[in-house]
Design a protein around this motif. Structure first.
Motif, short mmCIF file in Angstrom:
data_model
loop_
_atom_site.label_atom_id
_atom_site.label_comp_id
_atom_site.label_asym_id
_atom_site.label_seq_id
_atom_site.Cartn_x
_atom_site.Cartn_y
_atom_site.Cartn_z
N TRP A 38 0.82 -1.20 0.00
CA TRP A 38 0.00 0.00 0.00
C TRP A 38 0.86 1.26 0.00
N ALA A 39 1.91 1.28 0.81
CA ALA A 39 2.79 2.45 0.87
C ALA A 39 3.46 2.69 -0.48
N ASN A 40 3.87 1.63 -1.16
CA ASN A 40 4.51 1.78 -2.47
C ASN A 40 3.55 2.38 -3.49
N ILE A 41 2.28 2.07 -3.38
CA ILE A 41 1.28 2.60 -4.31
C ILE A 41 0.83 4.00 -3.89
N HIS A 42 0.47 4.15 -2.63
CA HIS A 42 -0.17 5.38 -2.14
C HIS A 42 0.79 6.55 -1.97
N SER A 43 1.92 6.32 -1.36
CA SER A 43 2.82 7.43 -1.05
C SER A 43 4.28 6.96 -1.01
N PRO A 44 4.84 6.63 -2.18
CA PRO A 44 6.20 6.09 -2.20
C PRO A 44 7.27 7.03 -1.66
N HIS A 45 7.01 8.34 -1.69
CA HIS A 45 8.00 9.30 -1.19
C HIS A 45 7.80 9.68 0.27
N LYS A 46 6.67 9.26 0.83
CA LYS A 46 6.36 9.52 2.25
C LYS A 46 5.60 8.32 2.79
N PRO A 47 6.27 7.15 2.88
CA PRO A 47 5.56 5.91 3.18
C PRO A 47 4.83 5.89 4.52
N ASP A 48 5.32 6.59 5.53
CA ASP A 48 4.66 6.53 6.84
C ASP A 48 3.29 7.19 6.84
N SER A 49 2.95 7.91 5.78
CA SER A 49 1.60 8.48 5.71
C SER A 49 0.57 7.45 5.27
N ALA A 50 1.02 6.34 4.70
CA ALA A 50 0.12 5.25 4.31
C ALA A 50 -0.23 4.44 5.55
N ARG A 51 -1.52 4.21 5.75
CA ARG A 51 -2.00 3.49 6.93
C ARG A 51 -2.71 2.21 6.55
N LEU A 52 -2.62 1.23 7.43
CA LEU A 52 -3.26 -0.06 7.24
C LEU A 52 -4.13 -0.37 8.45
N SER A 53 -5.32 -0.89 8.18
CA SER A 53 -6.17 -1.46 9.24
C SER A 53 -6.53 -2.87 8.81
N VAL A 54 -6.38 -3.82 9.73
CA VAL A 54 -6.81 -5.19 9.50
C VAL A 54 -8.00 -5.43 10.41
N VAL A 55 -9.13 -5.78 9.81
CA VAL A 55 -10.36 -5.98 10.57
C VAL A 55 -10.95 -7.35 10.25
N VAL A 56 -11.76 -7.86 11.17
CA VAL A 56 -12.51 -9.10 10.92
C VAL A 56 -13.87 -8.73 10.34
N LEU A 57 -14.68 -9.73 10.04
CA LEU A 57 -15.93 -9.51 9.33
C LEU A 57 -16.88 -8.52 10.00
#
Length: 78
Positions: A38-57
């Motif tokens: 996601w960071a490579n796609i969303h913000s390759p020059h500022k990767p820490d701005s890309a966030r991930l959430s893993v959720v269940v159903l």
């Protein structure tokens, strides 16, 4: 993985109940790899701005980025 959606800087990955049967280290590495993609796609020059959430159903959070930076990934230890 049962679904993926994005919301601003965040990608939200929905996982099935089988996620909890994977060893902790495997789940952590999967989450880290998902964030990296996601960071490579969303913000390759500022990767820490890309966030991930893993959720269940039912949308309970079981992992993702910490508030201090997108690259600081956690998953429930269970």
């Amino acid at each position: 993985m049962t679904g993926v959606r994005s919301k601003g800087d965040e990608v939200i990955v929905t996982v099935s109940n089988g996620w909890h049967y994977q060893p902790y280290q495997i789940r952590l590495q999967i989450a880290q790899n998902l964030w990296q993609g996601w960071a490579n796609i969303h913000s390759p020059h500022k990767p820490d701005s890309a966030r991930l959430s893993v959720v269940v159903l039912n949308d309970n959070k079981v992992g993702g980025s910490r508030v201090w930076g997108g690259s600081l990934i956690w998953v429930q230890e269970e």
